[in-house]
Design a protein around this motif. Structure first.
Motif, short mmCIF file in Angstrom:
data_model
loop_
_atom_site.label_atom_id
_atom_site.label_comp_id
_atom_site.label_asym_id
_atom_site.label_seq_id
_atom_site.Cartn_x
_atom_site.Cartn_y
_atom_site.Cartn_z
N LYS A 226 8.38 4.44 -2.88
CA LYS A 226 8.21 3.31 -2.68
C LYS A 226 6.68 2.38 -2.87
O LYS A 226 6.09 1.30 -2.06
CB LYS A 226 8.94 3.58 -0.99
CG LYS A 226 11.32 3.79 -0.99
CD LYS A 226 10.90 3.16 0.59
CE LYS A 226 11.80 4.29 0.71
NZ LYS A 226 11.31 5.98 0.29
N THR A 227 5.82 3.53 -2.17
CA THR A 227 3.89 2.49 -2.78
C THR A 227 4.22 2.39 -3.82
O THR A 227 4.42 2.44 -5.15
CB THR A 227 3.55 3.98 -2.56
OG1 THR A 227 3.86 4.52 -1.28
CG2 THR A 227 1.71 3.82 -2.41
N LYS A 228 3.43 1.53 -3.48
CA LYS A 228 2.98 0.30 -5.08
C LYS A 228 2.60 1.42 -6.15
O LYS A 228 1.26 1.90 -5.90
CB LYS A 228 2.06 -0.59 -4.85
CG LYS A 228 1.79 -1.94 -6.45
CD LYS A 228 0.46 -2.73 -5.34
CE LYS A 228 -0.23 -3.06 -7.20
NZ LYS A 228 0.69 -3.24 -8.06
N THR A 229 2.85 1.80 -7.24
CA THR A 229 1.80 2.65 -8.29
C THR A 229 1.87 1.73 -9.69
O THR A 229 2.37 0.51 -9.70
CB THR A 229 3.06 3.78 -8.72
OG1 THR A 229 4.16 4.03 -7.47
CG2 THR A 229 2.73 4.31 -9.49
N ASP A 288 4.23 9.68 -2.27
CA ASP A 288 5.40 8.22 -1.25
C ASP A 288 4.76 8.86 0.46
O ASP A 288 5.30 7.96 1.10
CB ASP A 288 6.21 8.41 -1.95
CG ASP A 288 7.27 7.45 -1.72
OD1 ASP A 288 6.59 6.28 -2.45
OD2 ASP A 288 8.02 6.92 -1.68
N GLN A 291 2.05 7.14 3.56
CA GLN A 291 1.51 6.02 3.96
C GLN A 291 -0.15 5.39 2.77
O GLN A 291 -0.43 4.13 3.65
CB GLN A 291 0.98 6.57 5.80
CG GLN A 291 1.69 6.69 6.21
CD GLN A 291 3.20 6.23 6.81
OE1 GLN A 291 2.83 5.51 7.43
NE2 GLN A 291 4.65 6.44 6.21
N ASP A 293 -1.79 3.09 0.34
CA ASP A 293 -1.65 1.60 0.15
C ASP A 293 -1.11 1.79 -1.74
O ASP A 293 -0.34 0.18 -2.27
CB ASP A 293 -2.92 0.66 0.22
CG ASP A 293 -3.08 0.74 1.77
OD1 ASP A 293 -2.55 0.86 2.30
OD2 ASP A 293 -4.64 0.62 1.62
#
Ligand code: AMP
Ligand code: MG
Length: 318
Positions: A226-229, A288, A291, A293
């Protein structure tokens, strides 16, 4: 109560009753059901929220069962099956009439393999039917490589995860299809392309939108946290460009010293690509949850399993 269990006979009973069970393989955990049960197969698609146009891989206990699934076996397919099964190589071949179209998304070909996991081989030998088993994760999220990953995703939706420990290979099978009897790589995976080429000679990769959505593993965004990668071959620079962010980092063999990095996973200190592949999805699962960014991953060497790891990391960035 936990849905994790090591009881193979319990899995047999559920599968015989047309229920679905998560099973361990050497690649990732699968969400398994009887290929001949419309109820079980529909339930796999619904549980995963997988679109029906995405066909499933059929799992058989031995190369001797291949004739029950497919109509025709090109010479090079025979060679590959004899060399790599049980193991993380899937063959896409002309299906028998008896294979339901629900499994193959309406196509006249079927994907099939013999998984190399002792628990699941025992399970398959105790069943009178093969198992369809796509990865046991919601569609397009990170694949599960431990029984606990599956439990986190599906504890309210399925009755049992057959616990076989952490998956040894850790990324999905390599998929090989055939055009005019010649093998073509449809998806990079846990069997290195160089090892396949030793057996059948130079092989073309059609691992792109050319045949998507024939193989969902080829959709651009897949295996995604879900976290920008981000994926980069200059990780120090990219970390420096994100100094105001909470950063998570995945590297191949060495740690990066930078005060802004909140969490860092080094996949293999000794530089072993197989070890890196086995730990990749767990690293993504862990990061993930934190939390962050942004997750910044380092590009792997572009050969052997490094190629397959880069393929998965690239899809995680989309
Ligand atoms: P998964 O089990 O989630 O790793 O996905 C199964 C993979 O096998 C997907 O990439 C499928 O599209 C691919 N696959 C299954 N059947 C076929 C088929 N008949 N032709 C091409 N690819 C297939
Ligand atoms: Mg999958």
């Amino acid at each position: 109560m936990s849905i994790l269990s090591k009881d193979i006979s319990k899995a047999v009973a559920l599968l015989n009753a047309e229920e679905i069970v998560a099973i361990p393989t050497e690649t990732v955990y699968g969400l398994a059901g009887n290929i001949y049960s419309e109820k079980a197969i529909t339930s796999i698609f619904e549980t995963k929220q997988r679109p029906f146009f995405n066909p499933l891989i059929v799992h058989i206990p031995s190369v001797d069962n291949l004739g029950e699934i497919v109509d025709y076996i090109p010479e090079k397919a025979k060679l590959l099956a004899e060399t790599f099964w049980p193991g993380p190589l899937t063959l896409v071949l002309k299906k028998k009439n008896t294979i339901p179209l629900l499994i193959t998304a309406g196509k006249d070909t079927v994907a099939v393999r013999v998984p190399n996991h002792p628990t699941t081989l025992k399970l398959l030998r105790q069943l009178d039917f093969p198992l369809a088993a796509p990865s046991a994760n919601p569609f397009s999220s990170i694949s599960p490589t431990t029984a606990e990953h599956v439990e986190t995703y599906f504890k309210d939706k399925i009755k049992m995860v057959l616990d076989g420990g952490a998956c040894a290979s850790g990324i999905e099978s390599t998929i090989v299809g055939f055009e005019n009897d010649e093998p073509i790589i449809y998806r990079l995976g846990s069997t290195a392309i160089e090892d396949i080429e030793v057996i059948v000679g130079k092989i073309e990769i059609k691992n792109s939108k050319e045949i998507a959505p024939d193989a969902p593993g080829m959709l651009e965004r897949h295996y995604a946290p879900k976290t920008k990668t981000l994926l980069t071959d200059n990780i120090i620079n990219v970390v420096n460009e994100h100094m105001d962010k909470r950063i998570g980092v995945i590297t191949y063999r060495s740690k990066i010293e930078n005060a802004n990095i909140k969490e860092q996973v080094v996949l293999s200190k000794s530089g072993d690509l197989a070890e890196s592949a086995s730990k990749l999805y767990d690293a993504l699962h862990q990061l993930d949850k934190m939390q962050l960014d942004i997750i910044i991953a380092e590009k792997f060497p572009d050969f052997g399993l490094g190629k397959s790891i880069n393929d998965r990391l690239l899809r995680a960035t989309k």
